[in-house]
Design a protein around this motif. Structure first.
Motif, PDB file in Angstrom:
ATOM      1  N   GLN A 352      11.455   1.753 -20.918  1.00 55.51           N
ATOM      2  CA  GLN A 352      12.898   1.873 -20.746  1.00 55.51           C
ATOM      3  C   GLN A 352      13.631   1.689 -22.075  1.00 55.51           C
ATOM      4  O   GLN A 352      14.562   2.438 -22.393  1.00 55.51           O
ATOM      5  N   MET A 353      13.220   0.691 -22.848  1.00 55.14           N
ATOM      6  CA  MET A 353      13.918   0.386 -24.099  1.00 55.14           C
ATOM      7  C   MET A 353      13.621   1.401 -25.190  1.00 55.14           C
ATOM      8  O   MET A 353      14.525   1.851 -25.900  1.00 55.14           O
ATOM      9  N   PHE A 354      12.353   1.773 -25.342  1.00 58.95           N
ATOM     10  CA  PHE A 354      11.939   2.523 -26.522  1.00 58.95           C
ATOM     11  C   PHE A 354      11.799   4.033 -26.292  1.00 58.95           C
ATOM     12  O   PHE A 354      11.968   4.811 -27.236  1.00 58.95           O
ATOM     13  N   LEU A 355      11.471   4.444 -25.081  1.00 60.59           N
ATOM     14  CA  LEU A 355      11.261   5.874 -24.814  1.00 60.59           C
ATOM     15  C   LEU A 355      12.446   6.500 -24.086  1.00 60.59           C
ATOM     16  O   LEU A 355      12.962   7.536 -24.517  1.00 60.59           O
ATOM     17  N   TRP A 356      12.882   5.880 -22.997  1.00 64.73           N
ATOM     18  CA  TRP A 356      13.923   6.494 -22.178  1.00 64.73           C
ATOM     19  C   TRP A 356      15.330   6.185 -22.681  1.00 64.73           C
ATOM     20  O   TRP A 356      16.245   6.980 -22.480  1.00 64.73           O
ATOM     21  N   GLY A 357      15.503   5.022 -23.289  1.00 64.69           N
ATOM     22  CA  GLY A 357      16.862   4.600 -23.669  1.00 64.69           C
ATOM     23  C   GLY A 357      17.722   4.309 -22.454  1.00 64.69           C
ATOM     24  O   GLY A 357      18.955   4.399 -22.508  1.00 64.69           O
ATOM     25  N   TRP A 358      17.084   3.930 -21.371  1.00 61.79           N
ATOM     26  CA  TRP A 358      17.756   3.707 -20.079  1.00 61.79           C
ATOM     27  C   TRP A 358      17.169   2.425 -19.499  1.00 61.79           C
ATOM     28  O   TRP A 358      16.051   2.403 -19.018  1.00 61.79           O
ATOM     29  N   VAL A 359      17.939   1.325 -19.558  1.00 62.35           N
ATOM     30  CA  VAL A 359      17.358  -0.004 -19.386  1.00 62.35           C
ATOM     31  C   VAL A 359      17.965  -0.734 -18.199  1.00 62.35           C
ATOM     32  O   VAL A 359      19.195  -0.927 -18.127  1.00 62.35           O
ATOM     33  N   HIS A 360      17.102  -1.141 -17.281  1.00 59.50           N
ATOM     34  CA  HIS A 360      17.468  -2.021 -16.165  1.00 59.50           C
ATOM     35  C   HIS A 360      17.691  -3.419 -16.741  1.00 59.50           C
ATOM     36  O   HIS A 360      16.816  -3.967 -17.401  1.00 59.50           O
ATOM     37  N   CYS A 361      18.859  -4.010 -16.479  1.00 60.43           N
ATOM     38  CA  CYS A 361      19.226  -5.251 -17.170  1.00 60.43           C
ATOM     39  C   CYS A 361      19.162  -6.490 -16.295  1.00 60.43           C
ATOM     40  O   CYS A 361      19.690  -7.542 -16.685  1.00 60.43           O
ATOM     41  N   ASP A 362      18.526  -6.394 -15.129  1.00 61.53           N
ATOM     42  CA  ASP A 362      18.452  -7.569 -14.264  1.00 61.53           C
ATOM     43  C   ASP A 362      17.071  -7.694 -13.627  1.00 61.53           C
ATOM     44  O   ASP A 362      16.950  -7.766 -12.401  1.00 61.53           O
ATOM     45  N   PRO A 363      16.000  -7.763 -14.456  1.00 64.57           N
ATOM     46  CA  PRO A 363      14.641  -7.816 -13.893  1.00 64.57           C
ATOM     47  C   PRO A 363      14.187  -9.226 -13.537  1.00 64.57           C
ATOM     48  O   PRO A 363      13.060  -9.623 -13.834  1.00 64.57           O
ATOM     49  N   HIS A 364      15.085 -10.015 -12.908  1.00 60.88           N
ATOM     50  CA  HIS A 364      14.646 -11.357 -12.522  1.00 60.88           C
ATOM     51  C   HIS A 364      13.611 -11.238 -11.395  1.00 60.88           C
ATOM     52  O   HIS A 364      13.540 -10.208 -10.705  1.00 60.88           O
ATOM     53  N   PRO A 365      12.791 -12.252 -11.186  1.00 58.36           N
ATOM     54  CA  PRO A 365      11.651 -12.131 -10.262  1.00 58.36           C
ATOM     55  C   PRO A 365      12.037 -11.802  -8.826  1.00 58.36           C
ATOM     56  O   PRO A 365      11.224 -11.278  -8.071  1.00 58.36           O
ATOM     57  N   GLY A 366      13.279 -12.088  -8.431  1.00 58.10           N
ATOM     58  CA  GLY A 366      13.702 -11.734  -7.080  1.00 58.10           C
ATOM     59  C   GLY A 366      13.923 -10.248  -6.906  1.00 58.10           C
ATOM     60  O   GLY A 366      13.996  -9.756  -5.767  1.00 58.10           O
ATOM     61  N   ASN A 367      14.039  -9.518  -8.008  1.00 60.45           N
ATOM     62  CA  ASN A 367      14.263  -8.072  -7.945  1.00 60.45           C
ATOM     63  C   ASN A 367      12.975  -7.269  -8.105  1.00 60.45           C
ATOM     64  O   ASN A 367      13.030  -6.049  -8.274  1.00 60.45           O
ATOM     65  N   VAL A 368      11.831  -7.923  -8.096  1.00 62.43           N
ATOM     66  CA  VAL A 368      10.538  -7.243  -8.221  1.00 62.43           C
ATOM     67  C   VAL A 368       9.663  -7.628  -7.030  1.00 62.43           C
ATOM     68  O   VAL A 368       9.460  -8.811  -6.757  1.00 62.43           O
ATOM     69  N   ILE A 369       9.167  -6.633  -6.330  1.00 60.80           N
ATOM     70  CA  ILE A 369       8.269  -6.835  -5.190  1.00 60.80           C
ATOM     71  C   ILE A 369       6.893  -6.282  -5.550  1.00 60.80           C
ATOM     72  O   ILE A 369       6.788  -5.228  -6.186  1.00 60.80           O
ATOM     73  N   VAL A 370       5.855  -6.997  -5.144  1.00 64.22           N
ATOM     74  CA  VAL A 370       4.480  -6.534  -5.343  1.00 64.22           C
ATOM     75  C   VAL A 370       3.896  -6.209  -3.970  1.00 64.22           C
ATOM     76  O   VAL A 370       3.991  -7.014  -3.038  1.00 64.22           O
ATOM     77  N   ARG A 371       3.284  -5.040  -3.857  1.00 69.66           N
ATOM     78  CA  ARG A 371       2.672  -4.623  -2.595  1.00 69.66           C
ATOM     79  C   ARG A 371       1.391  -3.861  -2.892  1.00 69.66           C
ATOM     80  O   ARG A 371       1.188  -3.371  -4.029  1.00 69.66           O
ATOM     81  N   PRO A 372       0.513  -3.713  -1.919  1.00 69.01           N
ATOM     82  CA  PRO A 372      -0.651  -2.840  -2.098  1.00 69.01           C
ATOM     83  C   PRO A 372      -0.190  -1.388  -2.223  1.00 69.01           C
ATOM     84  O   PRO A 372       0.717  -0.947  -1.511  1.00 69.01           O
TER      85      PRO A 372
END
Length: 605
Positions: A352-372
């Motif tokens: 996001q930072m280096f290739l796309w130039g389009w950055v999600h600015c709130d990646p706190h752990p509550g905003n990330v889900i892990v699933r199979p």
């Protein structure tokens, strides 16, 4: 009576007030004495009553029709006045020993203000807390507990939002959904999320519609927004011009604009779709990262509908460890351990930072889900939520950001100094350490400092002298705030959160290595039409960079080995990983080199 009046008039005399009459009219003047005849306490009581009535009317109107916006602003200005008074009266050389208590009181005032007002104040507090490492220790501690959580609003308010946006109820005959859970599954400062089931599509029976997550904005937020941002503007101006004499006002417009964007759920749905397109186009990330589908037909400015995802939130550390088999509880754990979770996460935000130039600015752990992974049940897949806050990098800044990272890791003083000076920032060592979140010395010896900032060793300074030096250092760091790229505020917050996520899982990946390689690859691939001399120069620097990265990787694996041995032998610090050691070194350098007292959670974002 008439004769008496005529005689008095001929003599130049006036009748007493009590004897003035008009034919057929009662003497009202005698019934209403002048103020001179009313006791003073009664006059004050009457005026107090009028004032109380007026205040009550204003309070009632503000509460019922203006979402208490005026009251919240008055609370804010009162808190600001208290803080200004505290520092003006107590921040003196004579009261140096009491300065820690002063910071404690101010931290309590700020925390109580943000939590009492809620709404956008939580977002504003988090934006300020993004750079908590530069704030006094008590403020660091308070900001670390400033969570974006709030009570649920009544169902009646949810129904009013649906009627306003769709003209119908969320469920029931003719409703937006076939089923809508009235109990929210999550509630934050500006919105809450409900689980719902869509109406069955073609070929589907009743009850077979897709499950979705419905994000509903709280009605009060829209009314409070401009009031809150206006108060935020006033507070930052007062802090810069009156209370602290620090350059803080320059970020107000940038932060306010992005906070407004978080309230537009149509924009959030567009952000999610754009990110999903980037992920799908990346061969590696498309297999390890997923962005939930949004439903534009069921999305408005205040309601957003997206695909429902079951999984374990990254904030549930024990749940994540059970999912990957590091703790008992799952019969078929996911392969790869926590490394298989953190590696794609660091790769995602690096892209996001280096290739796309389009950055999600709130990646706190509550905003990330892990699933199979749906197609490979033994492989973990990351699901990224909450796409309300993004920043778009310009192409010029993106290339400079890549060059800065490569220069930092390769120890190229000229590159780092050139970029930081262009951005109107001084003290490159301090910027480098802040970006990498590890101690960086770009020149031999002690970190570069303005001689005016150090009059005697830090160990010999009292609390007042250290605070004054810190203020001078911040001014020397932000030389020209007009030239400073404001996106750095959110990029640094993003990286701190990614680092905090890696740390919370025991530092399973070398975050610096992954991020650094991504920056370097983006830099060498970003100029396909460059001349031969430029390409040779870029790849030459890349070779030097690789050698430096090798040493960092060796340090990482040494820390991992030591961590494994400590855990095997049952030592006290068995859980300390690579990120923990970097933070410990960073705190030591900040204390000895810059006089900054950093808490253990100062870099968690």
């Amino acid at each position: 009576m008439l004769l008496e009046r005529a005689w008095r008039a001929s003599q130049g005399l006036r009748l007493p007030r009590s004897t003035i009459y008009k034919p057929g009219i009662r003497n009202f003047a005698s019934n209403f004495p002048s103020n001179k005849t009313i006791p003073r306490w009664q006059r004050y009581l009457r005026r107090t009553g009028y004032l109380g009535l007026g205040v009550g009317i204003v309070w009632g109107v503000d509460t019922q029709f203006n979402a208490s916006a005026l009251g919240r602003n008055l609370r804010t200005l009162w808190a600001c006045a208290l803080i200004t008074y505290e520092y003006k009266r107590n921040f003196t050389p004579e009261k140096s020993e009491q300065i820690p208590e002063l910071h404690e009181r101010v931290a309590d005032i700020l925390f109580n203000l943000f939590t009492s007002n809620g709404g956008l104040y939580i977002k504003i507090g988090q934006a300020i807390g993004a750079n908590a490492a530069f704030l006094p220790r008590p403020v660091q501690i308070k900001f670390a507990s400033l969570f974006d959580d709030a009570p649920q609003i009544p169902l009646s308010e949810i129904l009013s939002v649906f009627k306003s946006e769709f003209g119908r109820l969320p469920s029931g005959p003719g409703g937006v959904f076939e089923y809508f859970d009235e109990q929210a599954v999550a509630s934050a400062s500006i919105a809450q999320v409900h689980k719902a089931r869509m109406w069955p599509g073609p070929g589907q029976a009743e009850g077979e519609g897709e499950w979705v997550a419905v994000k509903v904005q709280k009605p009060a937020v829209g009314k409070q927004t401009e009031w809150d941002l206006g108060a935020y503007r006033i507070v930052m101006w007062l802090f810069e011009k009156v209370a602290f004499d620090l350059p803080v006002y320059f970020v107000v417009d940038f932060i306010s604009d992005h906070l407004r964007q978080e309230l537009d759920f149509v924009m959030e749905s567009e952000n999610a779709q754009r990110t999903a397109a980037f992920v799908a186009a990346d061969p590696r990330l498309s297999q390890t990262v997923y962005i939930p589908r949004v439903f534009p037909a069921l999305t408005t400015k205040r309601i957003m509908t997206a695909e429902w995802i079951d999984g374990v939130r990254l904030s549930d550390r024990d749940g994540i460890r059970r999912l990957v088999g590091e703790l008992p509880g799952v019969s078929k754990p996911l392969r790869g351990g926590t490394r298989a979770i953190m590696e794609p996460m660091v790769e995602l935000f690096s892209a996001q930072m280096f290739l796309w130039g389009w950055v999600h600015c709130d990646p706190h752990p509550g905003n990330v889900i892990v699933r199979p992974h749906p197609a490979a049940p033994r492989t973990p897949q990351l699901v990224l939520l909450d796409h309300g806050l993004y920043v778009q990098l310009t192409e010029e800044f993106r290339r400079e950001w890549c060059a800065l990272w490569e220069g930092l890791l390769a120890g190229e003083w000229g590159v780092v100094n050139g970029v930081t000076r262009k951005w109107g920032m001084g003290m490159p060592d301090m910027l480098a350490s802040t970006i990498l979140m590890r101690p960086v010395k770009l020149q031999r010896g002690r970190p570069q400092q303005d001689p005016r900032l150090r009059r005697k060793p830090i160990e010999e300074m009292d609390n007042y002298e250290r605070s004054v030096m810190m203020k001078a250092m911040l001014k020397a760091f932000l030389i020209d705030t007009d030239r400073m790229p404001k996106v750095l505020i959110f990029l640094l917050r993003n990286m701190r959160m990614v680092q905090g996520n890696n740390k919370s899982l025991g530092s399973p990946v070398n975050r610096i290595k992954i991020t650094g390689f991504s920056a370097s690859r983006a830099l060498t691939r970003s100029s396909p039409h460059a001349n031969l001399r430029t390409l040779v120069s870029e790849y030459y620097h890349y070779a030097i960079f690789r050698s430096v990265m090798l040493s960092i990787d060796l340090a990482f694996w040494l820390a991992r080995t030591r961590q494994w041995l400590w855990r095997l032998l049952g030592f006290k610090h068995a859980g300390m990983g690579f990120e923990d050691e970097l933070e410990r070194s960073m705190r030591g350098m900040a204390k000895s080199g810059f006089g900054m007292d950093l808490g253990p959670d100062a870099f968690d974002g």
